[in-house]
Design a protein around this motif. Structure first.
Motif, PDB file in Angstrom:
ATOM      1  N   ARG A 131       0.851  -1.187   0.000  1.00  0.00           N
ATOM      2  CA  ARG A 131       0.000   0.000   0.000  1.00  0.00           C
ATOM      3  C   ARG A 131       0.887   1.238   0.000  1.00  0.00           C
ATOM      4  O   ARG A 131       1.767   1.402   0.842  1.00  0.00           O
ATOM      5  N   THR A 132       0.661   2.098  -0.959  1.00  0.00           N
ATOM      6  CA  THR A 132       1.367   3.373  -1.042  1.00  0.00           C
ATOM      7  C   THR A 132       0.340   4.464  -1.346  1.00  0.00           C
ATOM      8  O   THR A 132      -0.859   4.202  -1.397  1.00  0.00           O
ATOM      9  N   LYS A 133       0.824   5.676  -1.556  1.00  0.00           N
ATOM     10  CA  LYS A 133      -0.066   6.783  -1.941  1.00  0.00           C
ATOM     11  C   LYS A 133      -0.739   6.517  -3.289  1.00  0.00           C
ATOM     12  O   LYS A 133      -1.720   7.168  -3.634  1.00  0.00           O
TER      13      LYS A 133
ATOM     14  N   LYS B 125      -2.003   3.516  -4.219  1.00  0.00           N
ATOM     15  CA  LYS B 125      -2.877   2.346  -4.175  1.00  0.00           C
ATOM     16  C   LYS B 125      -3.886   2.481  -3.037  1.00  0.00           C
ATOM     17  O   LYS B 125      -3.515   2.763  -1.891  1.00  0.00           O
ATOM     18  N   GLY B 126      -5.154   2.291  -3.335  1.00  0.00           N
ATOM     19  CA  GLY B 126      -6.206   2.408  -2.328  1.00  0.00           C
ATOM     20  C   GLY B 126      -7.578   2.350  -2.978  1.00  0.00           C
ATOM     21  O   GLY B 126      -7.719   2.018  -4.160  1.00  0.00           O
ATOM     22  N   LYS B 127      -8.588   2.666  -2.205  1.00  0.00           N
ATOM     23  CA  LYS B 127      -9.963   2.641  -2.701  1.00  0.00           C
ATOM     24  C   LYS B 127     -10.150   3.735  -3.751  1.00  0.00           C
ATOM     25  O   LYS B 127      -9.735   4.870  -3.558  1.00  0.00           O
TER      26      LYS B 127
ATOM     27  N   GLN C 212       6.430   9.463   2.426  1.00  0.00           N
ATOM     28  CA  GLN C 212       6.398   8.003   2.512  1.00  0.00           C
ATOM     29  C   GLN C 212       7.805   7.440   2.531  1.00  0.00           C
ATOM     30  O   GLN C 212       8.692   7.881   1.802  1.00  0.00           O
TER      31      GLN C 212
ATOM     32  N   THR D  93      -4.732  -6.609  -7.518  1.00  0.00           N
ATOM     33  CA  THR D  93      -4.029  -6.336  -6.258  1.00  0.00           C
ATOM     34  C   THR D  93      -2.525  -6.495  -6.415  1.00  0.00           C
ATOM     35  O   THR D  93      -1.760  -6.006  -5.584  1.00  0.00           O
TER      36      THR D  93
ATOM     37  N   THR E 272       0.410  -1.860  -9.010  1.00  0.00           N
ATOM     38  CA  THR E 272       0.055  -0.502  -8.607  1.00  0.00           C
ATOM     39  C   THR E 272      -0.293   0.352  -9.813  1.00  0.00           C
ATOM     40  O   THR E 272      -1.059   1.296  -9.708  1.00  0.00           O
TER      41      THR E 272
ATOM     42  N   GLU F 187      -8.793  -2.665  -9.405  1.00  0.00           N
ATOM     43  CA  GLU F 187      -8.518  -1.654  -8.383  1.00  0.00           C
ATOM     44  C   GLU F 187      -7.194  -0.931  -8.622  1.00  0.00           C
ATOM     45  O   GLU F 187      -6.646  -0.323  -7.699  1.00  0.00           O
TER      46      GLU F 187
ATOM     47  N   LEU G 155      -6.672   9.333  -5.015  1.00  0.00           N
ATOM     48  CA  LEU G 155      -5.326   8.918  -4.630  1.00  0.00           C
ATOM     49  C   LEU G 155      -4.284   9.975  -4.965  1.00  0.00           C
ATOM     50  O   LEU G 155      -3.422  10.308  -4.146  1.00  0.00           O
TER      51      LEU G 155
END
Length: 500
Positions: free
Chosen positions: A243-245, A247-249, A299, A388, A391, A423, A447
């Protein structure tokens, strides 16, 4: 022609194209977007004539999609009207890059109308003293190699070329690239291997006669099958990306940006001086730009790798003039944690060497064919699962080496953006044209709200690599490539002085 499952007047969609069709979702639209920039003002009537004679000869652009259960097909749009797909617009204010970016951002998050053929062109009539054509085409019509070649088939080498008869057959250029062109080091070995695997498995799956007549081939088939089985197991065991800046919802809003182009000859000089390909140099710059952005956001990047899904062209010789999707994916770990630009480019080279001999691209193409044949309820979890593991989606398409014209207007530049699936929230596009290299970035607004903060670093990272290359060989004998690099530095310093 695929088996017609829908009755008269309809053409069944291939399983792979169906997979890309069903990947479409509000958070990630499966639409490839590109811009052609023109030096002068485009005459829309002349442009319409070019589209009618050259684009519409491909039936796909007059067909809409129909879906029934797990299947999809193409059917002619009985109400087709080119004016539903070609629009003229004017930008507000200064009609510059910010206004065009805002226009593209608005449309890039808007789904295409599935009641009509899945493409749309907007002629921007007042961009920076010239004009621009914003093109949006759904991925199920074709992959990036196919669609960029369709767009290039609308162009000519001379200003009055559109007065000549349209070419009878589209000629793809994917295999006519210099040995050190971007992604060529990956494309050639995998494409050749793919052709061999298809030939072998066609015999095995189609009939046992080939084995009976050629028992010596059993070892070859077994070896290929074992390699693919091992590749599948490796792919299944691959852990999710960290998970980084990036990658996310995801949200339903996208943002795009594009860079000032890099001079391709200077990129070649760097690669030759370091013993690396153009591709190694460009991917190193991408990794450096992503690293710099993450550091700015606070990060920790020590030892960090993030994977990029890289499309690999697997188009067979028999399909060179066809639309549709003929590519697989490889997963490239980008060395974000490597700070030194020269160390980073060599690490990229090492990782590319590891990937290029594998079966990943063939496996992913096969998986897309399988999930495209299964119910959507099966495809969606599969797409989620594999998304998943990456990225970003990162692709490179070679454009013309020389200037081109469209409807009598010189194309000053080209740009495009690759869509993301599942995603995945970021796409990085590289396109070469007229001895220049352009970068485009698309991000999810939630993001990365300002992708320009990433894109502006590509040039900076290239400058760092140029300077590091010169410093690393300062005690070496004079070399023509290094002399060119020195001149490149002087040019960059001069340009920086002008803008200071």
């Amino acid at each position: 022609m695929l088996l017609n499952l829908f009755g008269s007047g309809k053409e069944s969609m291939s399983a792979v194209d169906t997979a890309w069709l069903r990947m479409d979702r509000p958070t990630n639209l499966m639409v490839i977007t590109g811009i052609m920039f023109f030096e002068g003002h485009m005459d829309i009537a002349r442009l319409r004539g070019v589209l009618e004679s050259r684009l519409l000869k491909y039936q796909r652009f007059k067909q809409r999609v129909v879906r029934t259960g797990t299947n999809a097909a193409w059917e002619s749009d009985p109400d087709f009207d080119i004016d539903n797909h070609l629009h003229r617009v004017a930008l507000p204010g200064d009609a510059g890059k910010p206004e065009l970016e805002a226009f593209v951002n608005e449309h890039i998050s808007t789904p295409l109308d599935f009641g009509k053929p899945l493409w749309q062109f907007h002629l921007v009539e007042n961009y920076q003293g010239g004009s621009a054509l914003v093109a949006r085409i759904h991925h199920c019509i074709g992959d990036g190699i196919a669609l960029i070649q369709v767009l290039l088939s609308l162009t000519d080498k001379e200003a009055d070329g559109d007065s000549a008869p349209a070419p009878k057959k589209l000629k793809f250029q994917a295999g006519e690239r210099e040995p050190d062109d971007p992604f060529m080091r990956l494309y050639k070995p995998v494409a050749k291997m793919y052709a061999g695997v298809l030939k072998s498995y066609g015999k095995v799956l189609g009939t046992s006669y080939g084995l009976m007549m050629n028992p010596g081939k059993i070892a070859e088939y077994t070896q290929t099958g074992l390699a693919i089985s091992q590749g599948l197991a490796k792919l299944a065991a691959m852990p999710a990306d960290p998970r980084t800046k990036f990658k996310g919802k995801l949200s339903t809003a996208k943002r795009i940006a594009w860079s000032e182009s890099l001079p391709l000859p200077e990129v070649k000089h760097v690669g030759k001086a370091l013993g690396c390909s153009i591709n190694d140099v460009l991917l190193s710059c991408v990794a450096g730009a992503l690293r710099a952005y993450l550091v700015e956001k606070g990060q920790n990047v020590d030892g960090l790798d993030i994977r990029a899904s890289v499309p690999v062209n697997l188009r067979p010789e028999s399909k060179l003039d066809k639309l549709g999707n003929y590519f697989g994916l490889v997963f490239l770990p980008l060395p974000i944690g490597v700070a030194n630009p020269i160390e980073r480019v060599y690490e990229v080279k090492r990782r590319m060497e590891e990937i290029k001999g594998g079966y990943d691209a063939i496996i992913t193409l096969g998986l897309l064919s399988v999930v495209g044949s299964l119910p959507n309820i099966v495809e969606q979890p599969a797409i989620e699962y594999f998304s998943t593991k990456s990225t970003a989606v990162m692709t490179n398409v070679p454009g013309p080496r020389d200037p081109i014209y469209m409807a009598g207007n010189k194309v000053s530049d080209l740009q495009f953006w690759v869509p993301q699936s599942g995603e995945i929230g970021m796409g990085v596009s590289i396109l070469s044209y007229n001895d220049r290299v352009n970068f485009g970035v698309m991000t999810d607004k939630k993001l990365v709200a300002e992708p320009a903060r990433i894109i502006e670093r590509f040039g900076e990272e290239f400058e760092k690599l140029v300077l590091a290359t010169l410093l690393s060989v300062v005690d070496c004998p004079p070399d023509p490539e290094l002399a060119e690099l020195h001149l490149a530095v002087l040019r960059m310093q001069s340009e920086a002085g002008k803008h200071a």
